[in-house]
Design a protein around this motif. Sequence first.
Motif, PDB file in Angstrom:
ATOM      1  N   PHE A 169      10.918 -12.010   1.239  1.00  0.00           N
ATOM      2  CA  PHE A 169      10.558 -12.645  -0.017  1.00  0.00           C
ATOM      3  C   PHE A 169      10.264 -11.661  -1.139  1.00  0.00           C
ATOM      4  CE2 PHE A 169       9.272 -15.623   3.347  1.00  0.00           C
ATOM      5  CZ  PHE A 169      10.137 -16.653   3.029  1.00  0.00           C
ATOM      6  N   HIS A 170      10.342 -10.384  -0.886  1.00  0.00           N
ATOM      7  CA  HIS A 170      10.004  -9.371  -1.879  1.00  0.00           C
ATOM      8  C   HIS A 170      11.247  -8.670  -2.412  1.00  0.00           C
ATOM      9  CE1 HIS A 170       5.711  -9.740  -1.466  1.00  0.00           C
ATOM     10  NE2 HIS A 170       5.821  -9.675  -0.147  1.00  0.00           N
ATOM     11  N   ASN A 171      12.208  -9.425  -2.906  1.00  0.00           N
ATOM     12  CA  ASN A 171      13.450  -8.831  -3.404  1.00  0.00           C
ATOM     13  C   ASN A 171      13.222  -7.968  -4.631  1.00  0.00           C
ATOM     14  OD1 ASN A 171      15.246  -9.724  -1.469  1.00  0.00           O
ATOM     15  ND2 ASN A 171      15.540 -11.690  -2.481  1.00  0.00           N
ATOM     16  N   ARG A 172      12.355  -8.386  -5.527  1.00  0.00           N
ATOM     17  CA  ARG A 172      12.095  -7.612  -6.740  1.00  0.00           C
ATOM     18  C   ARG A 172      11.482  -6.253  -6.395  1.00  0.00           C
ATOM     19  NH1 ARG A 172       8.953 -10.685 -11.223  1.00  0.00           N
ATOM     20  NH2 ARG A 172      10.902 -11.838 -11.207  1.00  0.00           N
ATOM     21  N   LEU A 173      10.520  -6.261  -5.480  1.00  0.00           N
ATOM     22  CA  LEU A 173       9.897  -5.006  -5.053  1.00  0.00           C
ATOM     23  C   LEU A 173      10.918  -4.122  -4.344  1.00  0.00           C
ATOM     24  CD1 LEU A 173       7.366  -3.258  -4.786  1.00  0.00           C
ATOM     25  CD2 LEU A 173       6.822  -4.514  -2.700  1.00  0.00           C
ATOM     26  N   LYS A 174      11.768  -4.727  -3.546  1.00  0.00           N
ATOM     27  CA  LYS A 174      12.815  -3.983  -2.836  1.00  0.00           C
ATOM     28  C   LYS A 174      13.722  -3.262  -3.826  1.00  0.00           C
ATOM     29  CE  LYS A 174      16.846  -4.934   0.004  1.00  0.00           C
ATOM     30  NZ  LYS A 174      17.590  -5.984   0.695  1.00  0.00           N
ATOM     31  N   HIS A 175      14.130  -3.944  -4.884  1.00  0.00           N
ATOM     32  CA  HIS A 175      15.010  -3.330  -5.875  1.00  0.00           C
ATOM     33  C   HIS A 175      14.291  -2.238  -6.665  1.00  0.00           C
ATOM     34  CE1 HIS A 175      18.389  -5.866  -5.054  1.00  0.00           C
ATOM     35  NE2 HIS A 175      17.633  -6.949  -5.135  1.00  0.00           N
ATOM     36  N   LYS A 176      13.014  -2.418  -6.934  1.00  0.00           N
ATOM     37  CA  LYS A 176      12.233  -1.371  -7.610  1.00  0.00           C
ATOM     38  C   LYS A 176      12.176  -0.111  -6.758  1.00  0.00           C
ATOM     39  CE  LYS A 176       8.836  -3.636 -10.551  1.00  0.00           C
ATOM     40  NZ  LYS A 176       7.391  -3.853 -10.737  1.00  0.00           N
ATOM     41  N   ILE A 177      11.928  -0.289  -5.481  1.00  0.00           N
ATOM     42  CA  ILE A 177      11.836   0.856  -4.570  1.00  0.00           C
ATOM     43  C   ILE A 177      13.174   1.572  -4.466  1.00  0.00           C
ATOM     44  CG2 ILE A 177      11.434   1.537  -2.178  1.00  0.00           C
ATOM     45  CD1 ILE A 177       9.339  -0.709  -2.033  1.00  0.00           C
ATOM     46  N   ILE A 178      14.258   0.819  -4.390  1.00  0.00           N
ATOM     47  CA  ILE A 178      15.593   1.429  -4.314  1.00  0.00           C
ATOM     48  C   ILE A 178      15.866   2.259  -5.566  1.00  0.00           C
ATOM     49  CG2 ILE A 178      18.073   0.906  -4.333  1.00  0.00           C
ATOM     50  CD1 ILE A 178      17.392  -1.464  -2.443  1.00  0.00           C
TER      51      ILE A 178
ATOM     52  N   ASN B   7      11.508   0.271   4.148  1.00  0.00           N
ATOM     53  CA  ASN B   7      11.681  -0.263   5.506  1.00  0.00           C
ATOM     54  C   ASN B   7      10.738  -1.431   5.759  1.00  0.00           C
ATOM     55  OD1 ASN B   7      13.718   1.498   6.220  1.00  0.00           O
ATOM     56  ND2 ASN B   7      12.301   3.039   6.990  1.00  0.00           N
ATOM     57  N   GLU B   8       9.512  -1.327   5.266  1.00  0.00           N
ATOM     58  CA  GLU B   8       8.546  -2.408   5.437  1.00  0.00           C
ATOM     59  C   GLU B   8       8.929  -3.637   4.614  1.00  0.00           C
ATOM     60  OE1 GLU B   8       5.950  -2.623   7.580  1.00  0.00           O
ATOM     61  OE2 GLU B   8       6.684  -0.715   8.368  1.00  0.00           O
ATOM     62  N   VAL B   9       9.409  -3.410   3.403  1.00  0.00           N
ATOM     63  CA  VAL B   9       9.780  -4.527   2.535  1.00  0.00           C
ATOM     64  C   VAL B   9      10.994  -5.259   3.081  1.00  0.00           C
ATOM     65  CG1 VAL B   9      10.687  -5.080   0.231  1.00  0.00           C
ATOM     66  CG2 VAL B   9       8.719  -3.598   0.454  1.00  0.00           C
ATOM     67  N   LYS B  10      11.899  -4.535   3.720  1.00  0.00           N
ATOM     68  CA  LYS B  10      13.080  -5.178   4.299  1.00  0.00           C
ATOM     69  C   LYS B  10      12.700  -6.168   5.394  1.00  0.00           C
ATOM     70  CE  LYS B  10      16.608  -1.725   3.350  1.00  0.00           C
ATOM     71  NZ  LYS B  10      17.535  -0.747   3.949  1.00  0.00           N
ATOM     72  N   LYS B  11      11.563  -5.948   6.032  1.00  0.00           N
ATOM     73  CA  LYS B  11      11.091  -6.864   7.069  1.00  0.00           C
ATOM     74  C   LYS B  11      10.626  -8.186   6.472  1.00  0.00           C
ATOM     75  CE  LYS B  11       9.541  -3.139  10.088  1.00  0.00           C
ATOM     76  NZ  LYS B  11       8.358  -2.510  10.696  1.00  0.00           N
ATOM     77  N   ILE B  12      10.158  -8.140   5.219  1.00  0.00           N
ATOM     78  CA  ILE B  12       9.673  -9.331   4.531  1.00  0.00           C
ATOM     79  C   ILE B  12      10.743  -9.742   3.528  1.00  0.00           C
ATOM     80  CG2 ILE B  12       7.837 -10.294   3.112  1.00  0.00           C
ATOM     81  CD1 ILE B  12       6.086  -7.954   4.127  1.00  0.00           C
TER      82      ILE B  12
ATOM     83  N   GLN C  67       0.823  -1.207   0.000  1.00  0.00           N
ATOM     84  CA  GLN C  67       0.000   0.000   0.000  1.00  0.00           C
ATOM     85  C   GLN C  67       0.856   1.257   0.000  1.00  0.00           C
ATOM     86  OE1 GLN C  67      -2.490  -0.450   3.416  1.00  0.00           O
ATOM     87  NE2 GLN C  67      -3.943  -1.791   2.368  1.00  0.00           N
ATOM     88  N   LEU C  68       1.972   1.221   0.718  1.00  0.00           N
ATOM     89  CA  LEU C  68       2.865   2.376   0.736  1.00  0.00           C
ATOM     90  C   LEU C  68       3.486   2.597  -0.641  1.00  0.00           C
ATOM     91  CD1 LEU C  68       4.696   1.882   4.145  1.00  0.00           C
ATOM     92  CD2 LEU C  68       3.106   3.703   3.543  1.00  0.00           C
ATOM     93  N   TYR C  69       3.808   1.512  -1.331  1.00  0.00           N
ATOM     94  CA  TYR C  69       4.371   1.617  -2.677  1.00  0.00           C
ATOM     95  C   TYR C  69       3.368   2.267  -3.627  1.00  0.00           C
ATOM     96  CZ  TYR C  69       6.367   0.301  -7.175  1.00  0.00           C
ATOM     97  OH  TYR C  69       6.885   0.329  -8.439  1.00  0.00           O
TER      98      TYR C  69
ATOM     99  N   GLU D 117       7.232  14.122  -1.077  1.00  0.00           N
ATOM    100  CA  GLU D 117       6.310  13.246  -0.354  1.00  0.00           C
ATOM    101  C   GLU D 117       6.441  11.802  -0.839  1.00  0.00           C
ATOM    102  OE1 GLU D 117       1.531  13.013   0.428  1.00  0.00           O
ATOM    103  OE2 GLU D 117       2.425  14.963   0.002  1.00  0.00           O
ATOM    104  N   ALA D 118       6.613  11.633  -2.137  1.00  0.00           N
ATOM    105  CA  ALA D 118       6.794  10.293  -2.698  1.00  0.00           C
ATOM    106  C   ALA D 118       8.077   9.663  -2.167  1.00  0.00           C
ATOM    107  CB  ALA D 118       6.813  10.352  -4.224  1.00  0.00           C
ATOM    108  N   LEU D 119       9.128  10.456  -2.071  1.00  0.00           N
ATOM    109  CA  LEU D 119      10.411   9.954  -1.562  1.00  0.00           C
ATOM    110  C   LEU D 119      10.257   9.449  -0.135  1.00  0.00           C
ATOM    111  CD1 LEU D 119      13.444   9.566  -1.987  1.00  0.00           C
ATOM    112  CD2 LEU D 119      13.757  11.911  -1.197  1.00  0.00           C
ATOM    113  N   THR D 120       9.585  10.207   0.688  1.00  0.00           N
ATOM    114  CA  THR D 120       9.364   9.803   2.078  1.00  0.00           C
ATOM    115  C   THR D 120       8.559   8.508   2.147  1.00  0.00           C
ATOM    116  OG1 THR D 120       9.356  12.134   2.720  1.00  0.00           O
ATOM    117  CG2 THR D 120       8.448  10.567   4.295  1.00  0.00           C
ATOM    118  N   THR D 121       7.545   8.409   1.318  1.00  0.00           N
ATOM    119  CA  THR D 121       6.702   7.212   1.328  1.00  0.00           C
ATOM    120  C   THR D 121       7.453   6.000   0.791  1.00  0.00           C
ATOM    121  OG1 THR D 121       4.816   8.692   0.938  1.00  0.00           O
ATOM    122  CG2 THR D 121       4.422   6.341   0.707  1.00  0.00           C
ATOM    123  N   TYR D 122       8.276   6.196  -0.257  1.00  0.00           N
ATOM    124  CA  TYR D 122       9.094   5.092  -0.765  1.00  0.00           C
ATOM    125  C   TYR D 122      10.071   4.594   0.296  1.00  0.00           C
ATOM    126  CZ  TYR D 122       7.734   5.270  -5.720  1.00  0.00           C
ATOM    127  OH  TYR D 122       7.047   5.193  -6.907  1.00  0.00           O
ATOM    128  N   GLU D 123      10.650   5.516   1.058  1.00  0.00           N
ATOM    129  CA  GLU D 123      11.583   5.112   2.110  1.00  0.00           C
ATOM    130  C   GLU D 123      10.861   4.313   3.194  1.00  0.00           C
ATOM    131  OE1 GLU D 123      13.294   8.893   3.099  1.00  0.00           O
ATOM    132  OE2 GLU D 123      14.852   8.701   1.567  1.00  0.00           O
TER     133      GLU D 123
END
Length: 64
Positions: free
Chosen positions: A35-44, A28-33, A2-4, A18-24
């Motif tokens: 299994f979402h490496n692809r999403l993590k790399h997209k966010i980075i 942080n939420e994706v790092k807790k999970i 939802q944050l993404y 505002e988008a930058l803050t929300t992506y960050e």
Amino acid sequence: MQLYVKALHNENNGNFEEALTTYESALNEVKKIRFHNRLKHKIIEKIKLLHTLIEHKNSFRFIR
């Protein structure tokens, strides 16, 4: 996820800071999970892009 989506919406509306803050927050939420490496790399990549856009926008204002 939802944050993404919220960050993507802010980015599309031109609210880059505002988008930058929300992506960050989303990153942080994706790092807790682990299994979402692809999403993590997209966010980075989005965070890197937004930093570049914000710097460009600020330098453009400074020149004017």
